[in-house]
Design a protein around this motif. Structure first.
Motif, PDB file in Angstrom:
ATOM      1  N   SER A   1      77.695 -49.728 -76.154  1.00 11.24           N
ATOM      2  CA  SER A   1      77.826 -48.307 -75.854  1.00 11.24           C
ATOM      3  C   SER A   1      79.144 -47.772 -76.412  1.00 11.24           C
ATOM      4  O   SER A   1      80.044 -48.538 -76.793  1.00 11.24           O
ATOM      5  N   GLY A   2      79.270 -46.440 -76.461  1.00  9.26           N
ATOM      6  CA  GLY A   2      80.420 -45.820 -77.108  1.00  9.26           C
ATOM      7  C   GLY A   2      81.759 -46.230 -76.533  1.00  9.26           C
ATOM      8  O   GLY A   2      82.753 -46.363 -77.266  1.00  9.26           O
TER       9      GLY A   2
ATOM     10  N   MET B   1      76.434 -45.680 -81.286  1.00 12.36           N
ATOM     11  CA  MET B   1      76.709 -46.394 -80.042  1.00 12.36           C
ATOM     12  C   MET B   1      76.344 -45.445 -78.902  1.00 12.36           C
ATOM     13  O   MET B   1      77.003 -44.424 -78.687  1.00 12.36           O
ATOM     14  N   GLY B   2      75.302 -45.772 -78.158  1.00  9.54           N
ATOM     15  CA  GLY B   2      74.749 -44.840 -77.183  1.00  9.54           C
ATOM     16  C   GLY B   2      75.283 -45.020 -75.780  1.00  9.54           C
ATOM     17  O   GLY B   2      76.442 -45.369 -75.568  1.00  9.54           O
TER      18      GLY B   2
ATOM     19  N   VAL C   1      71.953 -63.388 -79.664  1.00  9.21           N
ATOM     20  CA  VAL C   1      72.804 -62.305 -79.174  1.00  9.21           C
ATOM     21  C   VAL C   1      72.012 -61.006 -79.176  1.00  9.21           C
ATOM     22  O   VAL C   1      71.403 -60.646 -80.186  1.00  9.21           O
ATOM     23  N   VAL C   2      72.039 -60.317 -78.036  1.00 10.18           N
ATOM     24  CA  VAL C   2      71.394 -59.014 -77.900  1.00 10.18           C
ATOM     25  C   VAL C   2      72.482 -57.953 -77.761  1.00 10.18           C
ATOM     26  O   VAL C   2      73.338 -58.046 -76.874  1.00 10.18           O
ATOM     27  N   PHE C   3      72.452 -56.951 -78.640  1.00 11.22           N
ATOM     28  CA  PHE C   3      73.359 -55.808 -78.561  1.00 11.22           C
ATOM     29  C   PHE C   3      72.575 -54.647 -77.961  1.00 11.22           C
ATOM     30  O   PHE C   3      71.481 -54.330 -78.433  1.00 11.22           O
ATOM     31  N   PHE C   4      73.138 -53.999 -76.935  1.00  9.30           N
ATOM     32  CA  PHE C   4      72.397 -52.925 -76.281  1.00  9.30           C
ATOM     33  C   PHE C   4      73.303 -51.721 -76.032  1.00  9.30           C
ATOM     34  O   PHE C   4      74.513 -51.843 -75.873  1.00  9.30           O
ATOM     35  N   SER C   5      72.673 -50.557 -76.002  1.00  5.60           N
ATOM     36  CA  SER C   5      73.327 -49.352 -75.495  1.00  5.60           C
ATOM     37  C   SER C   5      72.235 -48.570 -74.763  1.00  5.60           C
ATOM     38  O   SER C   5      71.752 -49.045 -73.733  1.00  5.60           O
ATOM     39  N   THR C   6      71.815 -47.426 -75.297  1.00  2.93           N
ATOM     40  CA  THR C   6      70.703 -46.716 -74.671  1.00  2.93           C
ATOM     41  C   THR C   6      69.436 -47.565 -74.721  1.00  2.93           C
ATOM     42  O   THR C   6      68.643 -47.593 -73.778  1.00  2.93           O
ATOM     43  N   ASP C   7      69.267 -48.277 -75.821  1.00  4.47           N
ATOM     44  CA  ASP C   7      68.138 -49.182 -76.028  1.00  4.47           C
ATOM     45  C   ASP C   7      68.710 -50.473 -76.612  1.00  4.47           C
ATOM     46  O   ASP C   7      69.930 -50.655 -76.661  1.00  4.47           O
TER      47      ASP C   7
ATOM     48  N   GLY D   1      80.767 -51.203 -68.005  1.00  4.30           N
ATOM     49  CA  GLY D   1      80.470 -50.191 -67.001  1.00  4.30           C
ATOM     50  C   GLY D   1      79.092 -50.331 -66.425  1.00  4.30           C
ATOM     51  O   GLY D   1      78.252 -51.092 -66.918  1.00  4.30           O
ATOM     52  N   GLY D   2      78.842 -49.569 -65.361  1.00  2.00           N
ATOM     53  CA  GLY D   2      77.548 -49.595 -64.716  1.00  2.00           C
ATOM     54  C   GLY D   2      76.493 -48.922 -65.567  1.00  2.00           C
ATOM     55  O   GLY D   2      76.800 -48.093 -66.429  1.00  2.00           O
ATOM     56  N   PRO D   3      75.223 -49.241 -65.334  1.00  2.00           N
ATOM     57  CA  PRO D   3      74.147 -48.704 -66.173  1.00  2.00           C
ATOM     58  C   PRO D   3      73.647 -47.353 -65.681  1.00  2.00           C
ATOM     59  O   PRO D   3      73.826 -46.978 -64.522  1.00  2.00           O
ATOM     60  N   GLY D   4      72.981 -46.645 -66.577  1.00  2.00           N
ATOM     61  CA  GLY D   4      72.308 -45.421 -66.182  1.00  2.00           C
ATOM     62  C   GLY D   4      70.948 -45.691 -65.563  1.00  2.00           C
ATOM     63  O   GLY D   4      70.362 -44.815 -64.934  1.00  2.00           O
ATOM     64  N   ASP D   5      70.443 -46.913 -65.732  1.00  2.00           N
ATOM     65  CA  ASP D   5      69.095 -47.274 -65.270  1.00  2.00           C
ATOM     66  C   ASP D   5      69.185 -48.235 -64.079  1.00  2.00           C
ATOM     67  O   ASP D   5      68.628 -49.318 -64.099  1.00  2.00           O
ATOM     68  N   ARG D   6      69.871 -47.815 -63.033  1.00  2.00           N
ATOM     69  CA  ARG D   6      70.173 -48.740 -61.927  1.00  2.00           C
ATOM     70  C   ARG D   6      68.929 -49.248 -61.216  1.00  2.00           C
ATOM     71  O   ARG D   6      68.816 -50.435 -60.927  1.00  2.00           O
TER      72      ARG D   6
END
Length: 244
Positions: free
Chosen positions: A45-46, A111-112, A79-85, A144-149
């Motif tokens: 993420s950003g 970077m989402g 390795v998995v890279f994630f942000s919004t998806d 940080g915490g996720p938006g999809d808790r």
């Protein structure tokens, strides 16, 4: 089975000390000889830009690779890279680990935001598709915490029926309320919400590179033995074979 030290010396000499320190931590926790697939999930993420720029993500990847060389014999960590998806699914390996994180992220786009569940889904799919018969230790890094808790909680509870242990690692201010969710996630009740405690959390601080290797390894594997025992007791993992 661990990779032989001589192979580490030949293919990844910069990881020799990490490999040895990981072995010491595994021994302390009764895990010497334990086989496990090791995954690394990293936040793209950003807000993570500073940690890519200062080498913190690469340093974590190297340390995880040193641990994986003690737990598995393929010399490779998905390795998995994630942000919004999910932004990418790639790997790091002994022969090509130096600067690998920068080479992967250089090909990625925006970077989402921070959503965990898509990354968890990617790990679960990769593990099931691999046909692995060993349990998996998933090192899941975030700042940080996720938006999809709600979805993240659902995934953690559903994944508790699989032979996967999720070790969350926080980067950033340890006093930030961003990490309250991960602390609660670590304490989801058993057996009311999930059959076993399949997740742990620790905070690596504002400069994760300063966490000593032995401390990091102790925190990465500290909860793994209790999960192994619980997973075997619930039939999620087969009982260990008696020594010949």
């Amino acid at each position: 089975m661990a990779i032989d030290l001589r192979k580490i010396e030949q293919t990844a000499p910069a990881l020799v000390d990490l490999y040895k320190r990981a072995g010491v931590s595994l021994g302390k926790h009764g895990l010497r000889g334990q086989r496990a697939a090791v995954y690394l999930v990293v936040d793209h993420s950003g807000s993570m830009r500073p940690y890519y720029r200062d080498g913190s993500v690469q340093a974590l990847a190297d340390r995880v690779l040193g641990l994986a060389a003690q737990l598995d014999d393929d010399g490779r960590v998905p390795v998995v890279f994630f942000s919004t998806d999910v932004d990418a699914v790639s790997d790091i390996d002994l022969a090509d680990h130096h600067g690998r994180i920068d080479r992967i992220t250089a090909t990625l786009g925006h970077m989402g935001r921070t959503n965990y569940h898509t990354a968890m889904d990617a790990v679960i799919d990769h593990y099931l598709d691999s046909g692995a018969d060993a349990p998996a230790l998933v090192v899941f890094q975030t700042d940080g915490g996720p938006g999809d808790r709600a979805l993240t909680e659902k995934y953690v509870c559903k994944a508790a029926r699989l032979p996967l242990f999720w070790q969350f690692v926080g980067f950033g201010d340890p006093h930030s309320s961003q990490f309250d969710f991960l602390r609660r996630l670590d304490e989801l009740p058993v057996p009311q919400r999930r059959p076993v405690d399949n997740a742990g959390f620790f905070h690596a601080g504002k400069d994760p590179r300063r966490v000593p290797d032995d401390v990091l390894y102790d925190r990465l594997v500290g909860e793994f033995p209790a999960w192994l025992a619980a997973a075997r007791a619930r039939g999620i993992l087969p009982a260990p074979r008696p020594a010949a």
